[in-house]
Design an enzyme around this catalytic site. Structure first.
Site, PDB file in Angstrom:
ATOM      1  N   TYR A 142      18.931  17.266   0.045  1.00 17.77           N
ATOM      2  CA  TYR A 142      19.883  17.538  -1.034  1.00 17.77           C
ATOM      3  C   TYR A 142      20.583  18.875  -0.838  1.00 17.77           C
ATOM      4  O   TYR A 142      21.684  19.085  -1.345  1.00 17.77           O
ATOM      5  CB  TYR A 142      19.165  17.572  -2.385  1.00 17.77           C
ATOM      6  CG  TYR A 142      19.067  16.236  -3.076  1.00 17.77           C
ATOM      7  CD1 TYR A 142      18.360  15.187  -2.502  1.00 17.77           C
ATOM      8  CD2 TYR A 142      19.669  16.032  -4.312  1.00 17.77           C
ATOM      9  CE1 TYR A 142      18.253  13.978  -3.145  1.00 17.77           C
ATOM     10  CE2 TYR A 142      19.569  14.821  -4.963  1.00 17.77           C
ATOM     11  CZ  TYR A 142      18.860  13.794  -4.381  1.00 17.77           C
ATOM     12  OH  TYR A 142      18.763  12.599  -5.028  1.00 17.77           O
ATOM     13  N   LYS A 190       7.085  10.594   5.553  1.00 12.99           N
ATOM     14  CA  LYS A 190       7.441   9.718   6.670  1.00 12.99           C
ATOM     15  C   LYS A 190       7.054  10.467   7.945  1.00 12.99           C
ATOM     16  O   LYS A 190       7.871  10.743   8.830  1.00 12.99           O
ATOM     17  CB  LYS A 190       8.958   9.406   6.606  1.00 12.99           C
ATOM     18  CG  LYS A 190       9.430   8.329   7.558  1.00 12.99           C
ATOM     19  CD  LYS A 190       9.017   6.922   7.153  1.00 12.99           C
ATOM     20  CE  LYS A 190       9.416   5.925   8.217  1.00 12.99           C
ATOM     21  NZ  LYS A 190       8.891   4.566   7.950  1.00 12.99           N
ATOM     22  N   ASP A 222       7.722   4.046   3.006  1.00 16.73           N
ATOM     23  CA  ASP A 222       8.038   2.609   2.938  1.00 16.73           C
ATOM     24  C   ASP A 222       6.857   1.838   2.344  1.00 16.73           C
ATOM     25  O   ASP A 222       7.023   0.960   1.498  1.00 16.73           O
ATOM     26  CB  ASP A 222       8.457   2.064   4.315  1.00 16.73           C
ATOM     27  CG  ASP A 222       7.523   2.489   5.447  1.00 16.73           C
ATOM     28  OD1 ASP A 222       6.633   3.336   5.226  1.00 16.73           O
ATOM     29  OD2 ASP A 222       7.694   1.956   6.566  1.00 16.73           O
ATOM     30  N   ASP A 246      13.429  10.947  -5.539  1.00 22.90           N
ATOM     31  CA  ASP A 246      14.555  10.391  -6.295  1.00 22.90           C
ATOM     32  C   ASP A 246      14.449   8.865  -6.306  1.00 22.90           C
ATOM     33  O   ASP A 246      14.548   8.219  -7.349  1.00 22.90           O
ATOM     34  CB  ASP A 246      15.873  10.839  -5.646  1.00 22.90           C
ATOM     35  CG  ASP A 246      17.074  10.255  -6.360  1.00 22.90           C
ATOM     36  OD1 ASP A 246      17.089  10.282  -7.607  1.00 22.90           O
ATOM     37  OD2 ASP A 246      17.992   9.766  -5.676  1.00 22.90           O
ATOM     38  N   ASP A 250      12.863   6.165  -9.564  1.00 23.14           N
ATOM     39  CA  ASP A 250      13.648   5.081 -10.163  1.00 23.14           C
ATOM     40  C   ASP A 250      12.873   3.773 -10.067  1.00 23.14           C
ATOM     41  O   ASP A 250      12.819   2.987 -11.014  1.00 23.14           O
ATOM     42  CB  ASP A 250      15.007   4.913  -9.456  1.00 23.14           C
ATOM     43  CG  ASP A 250      16.135   5.631 -10.182  1.00 23.14           C
ATOM     44  OD1 ASP A 250      15.864   6.690 -10.788  1.00 23.14           O
ATOM     45  OD2 ASP A 250      17.281   5.135 -10.141  1.00 23.14           O
TER      46      ASP A 250
HETATM   47  C1  IPM Z   1      18.225  12.231 -10.733  1.00 24.63           C
HETATM   48  C2  IPM Z   1      19.649  11.874 -10.413  1.00 24.63           C
HETATM   49  C3  IPM Z   1      20.300  13.009  -9.640  1.00 24.63           C
HETATM   50  C4  IPM Z   1      19.551  13.154  -8.333  1.00 24.63           C
HETATM   51  C5  IPM Z   1      21.804  12.845  -9.395  1.00 24.63           C
HETATM   52  C6  IPM Z   1      22.564  12.643 -10.692  1.00 24.63           C
HETATM   53  C7  IPM Z   1      22.372  13.998  -8.604  1.00 24.63           C
HETATM   54  O1  IPM Z   1      19.732  10.672  -9.714  1.00 24.63           O
HETATM   55  O2  IPM Z   1      18.010  13.202 -11.479  1.00 24.63           O
HETATM   56  O3  IPM Z   1      17.316  11.550 -10.262  1.00 24.63           O
HETATM   57  O4  IPM Z   1      19.844  12.452  -7.353  1.00 24.63           O
HETATM   58  O5  IPM Z   1      18.659  13.991  -8.272  1.00 24.63           O
HETATM   59 MN    MN Z   2      17.813   9.745  -9.383  1.00 21.77          MN
END
Ligand code: IPM
Ligand code: MN
Length: 353
Positions: A142, A190, A222, A246, A250
């Site tokens: 990042y 990884k 993975d 990240d 999710d």
């Molecule tokens: C998160 C979001 C952010 C990230 C984006 C909005 C930059 O997806 O907080 O997980 O990738 O960190």
């Molecule tokens: Mn995110």
């Protein structure tokens, strides 16, 4: 106690859901006898429109002077669909994380018993899930340099960089959390391919003897992506680098049935920041339909982590659980019963506090 909170609602539904989080913070402060003040500041698309900068210096000043930051959401389709846009709202969040030194992002993944049926996974797989995901937040691909394009525009590159110190400080958070829980830490990397991952493993191996009560596992990312849906109850604390975190958070978040319920905390060198895991959900902005629970539970984490006031956090959590049990919920989780709006859901929870 006197509590001073920086309020950064941001974009989309951020304004509506943080308004309800503020209601609940106020309710908890009334009940427990605290004085709270909120200072609003701009971030994201709203800040770009007003100042050209998604994280203006004034906002940083407000955050640095506060005891905690309550954050809404960031992102706007207006900026997504403009490839020529030089500044993007998301840069505001990345700048805030970096300048506030928020190196550890903590996302608890715990399903609510009354909502198990909403999970895309079978009940018996989700039933005993209680995962604490810890994502490194200010390093890795990042932020690594160099990044960009070759002169002819046909080659692009990003760089993943980690120092031993960056790894140590986020893994120290993870070890401490594991000690306070089921003492099982899974390091996701990884290491079969990446040099940065090998440094992660080496660093954790150096640290592990200082935490003899913690069992440490190493898992390739993975495989971890697969295990999170195959046997999520087997995880306790997961720690991983920025981008893997990240993606995996999710994935982990949907197993609980609704993204609208999950809070997060980002901690580090200066003021801690609390935000719902969900994004700005622009299609819902202004419609009073977004679920305020993730923002409200983020406020509960703020009491627990930033203010060390666990009873206040627990009161908020209890009120949220009551609202779910009573079915006073927004449309994303209402199922066959009639939903209420963002405001009504938030006001019900505040009244229960
Ligand atoms: C998160 C979001 C952010 C990230 C984006 C909005 C930059 O997806 O907080 O997980 O990738 O960190
Ligand atoms: Mn995110």
């Amino acid at each position: 106690m006197k509590l001073h909170v920086a309020l950064l609602p941001g974009d989309g539904v951020g304004e509506e859901v943080t308004r309800q989080a503020v209601n609940c913070v106020n309710a908890a402060c009334r009940r427990f006898g605290h004085q709270v003040t909120f200072t609003r500041a701009l971030v994201g698309a709203a800040a770009i429109d007003a100042t050209g900068d998604p994280y203006p210096p004034e906002t940083h000043r407000v955050c640095m002077n506060a005891d905690a930051i309550l954050f809404g959401a960031i992102g706007s389709p207006r900026h997504d669909n403009d490839p020529a846009a030089r500044v993007r709202p998301e840069q505001g969040l990345l700048a805030a994380r970096s300048r506030l030194g928020l190196h550890a992002n903590i996302r608890p993944v715990i399903p609510f018993p009354s909502l198990l049926h909403r999970s895309p996974l079978r009940r018996e797989i989700v039933e005993n899930v209680d995962i604490l995901c810890i994502r490194e937040l200010t390093g890795g691909i990042y932020y690594g340099q160099p990044r960009g394009r070759s002169e002819d525009g046909n080659t692009a590159f990003d760089t993943c960089v980690y120092t031993r110190e960056e790894i140590r400080r986020v893994c120290a958070v993870a070890f401490r959390q594991a000690l306070a829980r089921r003492r099982h830490l899974t390091v996701v990397d990884k290491a079969n391919v990446l040099a940065t991952s090998r440094l992660w493993r080496e660093t954790v191996q150096e640290m592990a003897p200082s935490y003899p009560a913690v069992t440490v596992d190493y898992m390739f990312v993975d495989n971890a992506a697969m295990q999170i849906v195959r046997a999520p109850a087997a995880f306790d604390v997961i720690v991983t680098e920025n981008m893997f975190g990240d993606i995996l958070t999710d994935e982990a978040s949907v197993i609980t049935g609704s993204l609208g319920l999950l809070p997060s905390a980002s901690i580090g060198d200066h003021t801690s920041l609390f935000e719902p895991v969900h994004g700005s959900y622009p299609q819902a902005a202004g419609k009073d339909i977004a679920n305020p629970v993730a923002a409200i539970l983020s406020a509960a984490m703020m009491f627990e982590i930033a203010f060390n006031l666990p009873a206040e956090g627990a009161a908020i959590r209890r009120a949220v659980a009551e609202s779910l049990d009573a079915g006073v919920v927004t449309e994303d989780i209402s199922g066959d019963t009639p939903p209420v709006g963002t405001t009504a859901a938030g006001e019900y929870i505040a009244s229960r506090i």
